[in-house]
Write an enzyme that holds these catalytic residues in place. Structure first.
Site, short mmCIF file in Angstrom:
data_model
loop_
_atom_site.label_atom_id
_atom_site.label_comp_id
_atom_site.label_asym_id
_atom_site.label_seq_id
_atom_site.Cartn_x
_atom_site.Cartn_y
_atom_site.Cartn_z
N LYS A 116 0.82 -1.21 0.00
CA LYS A 116 0.00 0.00 0.00
C LYS A 116 0.86 1.26 0.00
O LYS A 116 0.48 2.28 -0.58
CB LYS A 116 -0.94 -0.01 1.21
CG LYS A 116 -1.99 -1.12 1.17
CD LYS A 116 -2.90 -1.05 2.37
CE LYS A 116 -3.98 -2.13 2.33
NZ LYS A 116 -3.43 -3.48 2.46
N GLU A 191 -1.80 6.82 8.72
CA GLU A 191 -2.37 7.93 7.98
C GLU A 191 -3.51 8.51 8.81
O GLU A 191 -4.00 7.86 9.76
CB GLU A 191 -2.88 7.47 6.61
CG GLU A 191 -4.01 6.48 6.65
CD GLU A 191 -4.38 5.95 5.26
OE1 GLU A 191 -3.57 6.10 4.34
OE2 GLU A 191 -5.49 5.40 5.12
N HIS A 226 -13.32 -3.51 10.23
CA HIS A 226 -12.76 -3.11 8.94
C HIS A 226 -13.04 -4.13 7.84
O HIS A 226 -12.38 -4.12 6.80
CB HIS A 226 -11.25 -2.84 9.05
CG HIS A 226 -10.88 -1.91 10.16
ND1 HIS A 226 -11.21 -0.57 10.17
CD2 HIS A 226 -10.24 -2.13 11.35
CE1 HIS A 226 -10.77 -0.01 11.28
NE2 HIS A 226 -10.19 -0.94 12.02
N GLU A 266 -10.24 1.40 -4.48
CA GLU A 266 -11.01 1.76 -3.30
C GLU A 266 -10.66 3.17 -2.84
O GLU A 266 -9.49 3.56 -2.84
CB GLU A 266 -10.75 0.76 -2.18
CG GLU A 266 -11.14 -0.66 -2.56
CD GLU A 266 -11.14 -1.61 -1.36
OE1 GLU A 266 -10.54 -1.25 -0.33
OE2 GLU A 266 -11.75 -2.67 -1.47
N GLU A 279 -6.54 1.95 -1.77
CA GLU A 279 -5.74 0.86 -2.31
C GLU A 279 -6.40 0.34 -3.58
O GLU A 279 -7.55 0.67 -3.88
CB GLU A 279 -5.62 -0.28 -1.30
CG GLU A 279 -6.95 -0.90 -0.90
CD GLU A 279 -6.80 -1.98 0.15
OE1 GLU A 279 -5.82 -2.74 0.07
OE2 GLU A 279 -7.66 -2.07 1.05
N ASN A 281 -7.26 -3.34 -5.24
CA ASN A 281 -7.29 -4.79 -5.10
C ASN A 281 -7.16 -5.42 -6.47
O ASN A 281 -8.03 -5.26 -7.33
CB ASN A 281 -8.59 -5.25 -4.44
CG ASN A 281 -8.70 -4.79 -3.00
OD1 ASN A 281 -9.68 -4.20 -2.60
ND2 ASN A 281 -7.68 -5.04 -2.21
N ARG A 283 -7.71 -8.15 -7.95
CA ARG A 283 -8.45 -9.41 -7.98
C ARG A 283 -9.94 -9.11 -8.06
O ARG A 283 -10.35 -7.96 -8.02
CB ARG A 283 -8.18 -10.22 -6.70
CG ARG A 283 -8.48 -9.41 -5.43
CD ARG A 283 -8.38 -10.22 -4.17
NE ARG A 283 -8.41 -9.42 -2.96
CZ ARG A 283 -9.49 -8.93 -2.40
NH1 ARG A 283 -10.68 -9.15 -2.96
NH2 ARG A 283 -9.44 -8.23 -1.28
#
Length: 650
Positions: A116, A191, A226, A266, A279, A281, A283
């Site tokens: 990330k 962050e 999360h 995202e 990030e 993904n 997939r």
């Protein structure tokens, strides 16, 4: 051309990919651990290859074994699904080195997005908006709250929210340890934590002919630990300008890494409407069905088409219509810190009606084990409007018959009907604010009525049948009979109900004013109260009784008339709430240590989640039976804390 596809995964996603393969005429290969030998994905595949062992590290995470399985079964392609090795660049390279088609993005794209921290630098260069990182070593009070995140992996592992500066060192250590355990990489970064932020993502699909589709938005803000619980498409309440910004940013991200196949970009959308890159993904996502529903696409079919070198069907994606909502049905107890549940799944019956879709890796009679994620199924509803889709999904879940371990079904129904969800007031703190209300116990009057139905059905099962199909509840006497008693404990809230009924010349009656027994059979009871007739369907399994009604379900444990003294537990005993592995003990924890009420003492890992065992009272740890690495069964004694108020005085 792909002729035989191995799915390097298990459960629901493997079954879902097999469904598309059957429609396309592609043969399928499953891999399975010893724990999954009888699993649905194994039964549905044309060929299955055993991966010896049960732990993921010995089976589904062994890329070398999966590649060998593909070659042994004669597969010519591998689809990774999601989780496990789906974002592992080394595995993708090994698949291709073996001469197999990789149904996923280029190895280079996976590598670039795997970290990330590296991905954020790349996205900054591409002009994608993102949150500025904070150096934990230099963090100040004004930087709080902070969100700690694992640089590798996802699914909420290694994430911590820090609101007090003094907590930062300990939370960094804990986050790094969890990240190392989950992903083999302990790198953690920090962050700013955005309060009341929304989790919004964009599905992308790209081919090797410079075609990139940005397939609308999804809102995945309702999360626990999360991890997403309810998702929908399109994300509600976004203006056209924001939708355009998200689409353009997602397209730029895909082009920046030369992406190919299905992926998701995202974002965190702050309360002021500003989006920040989280990030990418690399997939397929768990929540991909909501995008399929509104765009009328099969994303797995598109993945296979792109992997075969074909272009996307057109330069622009189709126009979306309607709205779709997905709920993840988990075997877990939200009221008890989301504890995962295990055991036999006696019945899984979700209504099969227009507008509904069920993706699952389980069928009735399967067993939910301890080794993998506790998700039972995804239930998806599509309708012309958001209101209709949410209402359809809530009603379908309410009418579902799910007998076995405790699930989050009631939480899902209440979430979909909550005023904030109905009004699309969504953010990632939804469950932090509303969990207590969403996990309240069932209405006691309704619960008692269901227990009454359970008692009458039990009486019917113990009665004898006579000519004509009627049930005799015992020899009738011209004298008042003594009432019969049955006791039930409601699960999981623990309320106890004692039900009294009396055998009569006409059958059976209950001694409750205004309640009339219309009929009482072994599996169905009909009761009437205040001129309202209600039906109850009953299934008994050993000492468990499941009662389904038109407005929800109840689970009871049938209790003996007298409690067995052997079942009593020593006060202050800390018992394992589930099977799992002890992964951590509090610093300096040993017999004789002084502990405070609510202090975390033992960390237990089960079904991809960490659970803290807390001190039940302030006092002394008089016994410690747990050790790091110890595997325990549910109910195992981990420690004993003697309450300070009960300790003997000198």
């Amino acid at each position: 051309m792909i002729t035989t596809l191995l799915v390097a995964n298990r459960g629901e996603i493997a079954c879902r990919i097999f469904r598309t393969c059957r429609a396309l005429g592609i043969a399928t290969v499953a891999v399975y651990s010893d724990a999954d030998a009888g699993a649905l994905h194994v039964r549905e595949a044309d060929t299955a290859v055993r991966l010896p062992g049960a732990a993921p590290s010995d089976t589904y995470l062994r890329g070398d074994l999966v590649v060998a399985a593909a070659l042994a079964a004669g597969a010519d392609a591998v689809h990774p699904g999601y989780g496990f090795l789906s974002e592992n660049a080394g595995f993708a390279a090994a698949v291709q080195d073996a001469g197999l088609v990789w149904v996923g993005p280029p190895v280079e794209a996976i590598e670039l997005m795997a970290s990330k921290t590296r991905a954020k630098k790349l996205m900054a260069a591409a002009g994608v908006p993102l949150l500025a990182p904070v150096d934990p070593a230099a963090a100040r009070a004004e930087d709080l709250p902070l969100l700690l995140k694992a640089a590798a992996g996802g699914g909420g592992r290694g994430m911590r929210i820090v609101r007090e500066l003094g907590d930062l060192p300990g939370e960094l250590t804990a986050a790094a340890a969890e990240a190392l355990s989950a992903f083999g990489d302990g790198e953690v970064f920090a962050e700013p934590y955005v309060e009341r932020g929304r989790h919004v993502e964009v599905q992308v699909m790209a081919d090797e002919h410079d075609g990139v589709w940005a397939l609308g938005t999804r809102d995945c803000s309702l999360q626990r630990r999360h991890q997403k619980v309810i998702e929908e498409a399109p994300a509600p309440g976004l203006d056209d300008e924001l939708r355009d910004r998200l689409r353009d940013a997602a397209t730029a991200a895909a082009r920046a890494v030369g992406y190919r196949g299905a992926g998701t970009v995202e974002f965190l959308v702050a309360a002021d409407g500003r989006p920040y890159f989280l990030e990418m993904n690399t997939r397929l996502q768990v929540e991909h069905p909501v995008t399929e529903a509104v765009f009328g696409l099969d994303l797995v079919a598109l993945q296979l088409r792109v992997a075969e070198g074909e272009p996307l069907p057109s330069t622009a994606p189709p126009q979306p219509t309607g709205h779709a909502v997905e709920a993840r049905l988990y075997a877990e107890d939200p009221a008890r810190d989301w504890q995962p549940q295990t055991g036999a799944l006696h019945l899984l019956d979700v209504p099969d009606e227009p507008g509904l879709r069920l993706d699952t890796g389980y069928t009735s009679g399967d067993t939910i084990g301890v080794h993998y994620d506790p998700m039972l199924a995804k239930v998806i509803a599509r309708a012309p409007t958001r209101t209709e889709a949410a209402r359809l999904l809530a009603r379908a879940l309410e009418r579902s018959r799910i007998h076995g371990p405790v699930t989050n079904r009631d939480l899902l129904v209440r979430s979909l009907r909550h005023p904030d969800f109905v009004a699309a007031r969504l953010d990632t703190g939804f469950y932090d604010r509303h969990l207590a209300a969403l996990t309240r116990g069932a209405d006691e009057a309704d619960q008692r009525l269901a227990a009454t139905a359970a008692a009458l059905a039990a009486a019917a099962r113990n009665a004898t049948s006579i000519a004509g199909g009627f049930i005799r509840f015992g020899a009738w006497r011209n004298l008042p009979s003594q009432p019969q008693l049955r006791r039930y404990r409601s699960e999981p809230d623990g309320r106890e109900h004692e039900i009294a009924y009396r055998r009569t010349r006409d059958g059976v009656a209950v001694e409750v004013e205004g309640l009339r027994v219309v009929s009482a059979g072994r599996a169905r009871v009909t009761l009437e109260r205040d001129d309202v007739t209600r039906h109850f369907d009953i299934l008994a399994r050993d000492d468990r009784v499941y009662v389904d009604t038109a407005t929800g379900s109840h689970t009871f444990t049938a209790l003996p008339r007298f409690t067995d003294p052997a079942e009593r537990t020593e006060p202050g005993s800390l018992l394992a709430p589930m099977p799992g592995t002890v992964v951590r003990l509090a610093d300096g924890l040993a017999a004789g240590a002084t502990v405070e009420a609510g202090q975390p003492l033992i960390w237990l890992e089960a079904m991809k989640m960490e659970h803290r065992i807390l001190a039940p009272a302030s006092g002394t740890l008089t016994a410690l039976h747990a050790a790091v690495g110890l595997q325990v069964e549910v109910g195992a004694l981990l420690a004993v804390v003697t309450d300070a108020q009960e300790e003997p005085t000198a």
